[in-house]
Design an enzyme around this catalytic site. Structure first.
Site, short mmCIF file in Angstrom:
data_model
loop_
_atom_site.label_atom_id
_atom_site.label_comp_id
_atom_site.label_asym_id
_atom_site.label_seq_id
_atom_site.Cartn_x
_atom_site.Cartn_y
_atom_site.Cartn_z
N ASP A 1 21.26 50.22 14.32
CA ASP A 1 21.78 51.28 13.46
C ASP A 1 21.42 52.65 14.00
O ASP A 1 20.25 52.97 14.23
CB ASP A 1 21.23 51.14 12.04
CG ASP A 1 21.79 49.93 11.33
OD1 ASP A 1 23.00 49.92 11.03
OD2 ASP A 1 21.03 48.97 11.10
N ASP B 1 17.76 49.41 19.66
CA ASP B 1 17.90 49.39 18.20
C ASP B 1 19.40 49.35 17.91
O ASP B 1 20.22 49.69 18.78
CB ASP B 1 17.24 50.64 17.63
CG ASP B 1 17.49 50.78 16.14
OD1 ASP B 1 17.17 49.85 15.40
OD2 ASP B 1 18.02 51.84 15.74
N ASP C 1 16.48 55.35 17.63
CA ASP C 1 16.84 56.66 17.07
C ASP C 1 15.88 57.14 15.99
O ASP C 1 16.12 58.19 15.38
CB ASP C 1 18.25 56.60 16.49
CG ASP C 1 18.34 55.72 15.25
OD1 ASP C 1 17.80 54.59 15.29
OD2 ASP C 1 18.93 56.15 14.24
#
Length: 212
Positions: free
Chosen positions: A11, A9, A161
């Site tokens: 961001d 991922d 995250d």
């Protein structure tokens, strides 16, 4: 089978964009009719899923794609001033030395990701960047990515995250590492039962070595 393909991922996982996105979202609050986040709200929202945050905001679902587009557009202006998560560059370098295929799957725009990687000297580590505009479409995007490239699910790992990263990976039965330094708190991530939870990028290498 050993892990050969590692997809990140963007961001919060690779890029430390959390504070910038909060600032931008607060600037857009009046335009989209939700309350700006106060500093005292941050710890609480880190324990919420994306769906819960949207529900709390009161923003109609049909407006969410327009809100995301505005956030991404404004982030493009700031992204050259943002930095990778500490330790990420070393992790990418080690994975590349091991011959791993490294990619990105993100709901951010490809333009933002490419600009960030080039500014921070990380672009050459990645074999591909896959942008999925829907924040709830990651399982479909991961499946398309795997099928299109003929990757083996047993040798594929996703690293993210957020709770939605875990849910998407589990839906298509791939290994997932959750990272505690991004958007969702460790407690929120644990509740979604990731295969692994790490607190520093170097721990990713330990996980992959264990699986191999």
């Amino acid at each position: 089978m050993s892990i050969q393909v590692i997809v990140f991922d963007f961001d919060g996982t690779l890029a430390d964009t959390f504070n910038a996105i909060i600032r931008i979202a607060n600037r857009l609050a009046d335009d989209f009719g939700y309350k700006p986040l106060m500093p005292s709200d941050i710890d609480r929202i880190r324990n919420l899923s994306a769906r819960q945050i949207i529900q709390e905001s009161g923003v109609p679902l049909f407006k969410i794609p327009f809100l995301l587009k505005r956030i991404q557009s404004e982030l493009y202006q700031d992204i050259e001033f943002l930095h990778p998560v500490a330790g990420i560059a070393d992790l990418l370098n080690d994975l590349k030395k091991q011959g791993k295929v490294i990619g990105i799957l993100t709901s951010n725009s490809e333009e933002n990701v490419k600009k960030f990687l080039r500014v921070n000297g990380l672009y050459d580590f990645f074999s591909f960047i896959y942008s999925e505009p829907s924040i709830f479409g990651k399982s479909r995007a991961l499946k398309r990515l795997i099928d299109h490239n003929n990757f083996q699910t047993q040798s594929f790992m996703y690293i993210g995250d957020e709770t939605r990263d875990i849910a998407a990976s589990k839906k298509i039965n791939i290994k997932v590492i959750a990272v505690s330094w991004g958007f969702n708190s460790s407690n929120a991530l644990i509740n979604y039962n990731p295969d692994f939870l790490v607190n520093h990028p170097r721990e990713v290498l330990n996980v992959i070595a264990t699986l191999n």
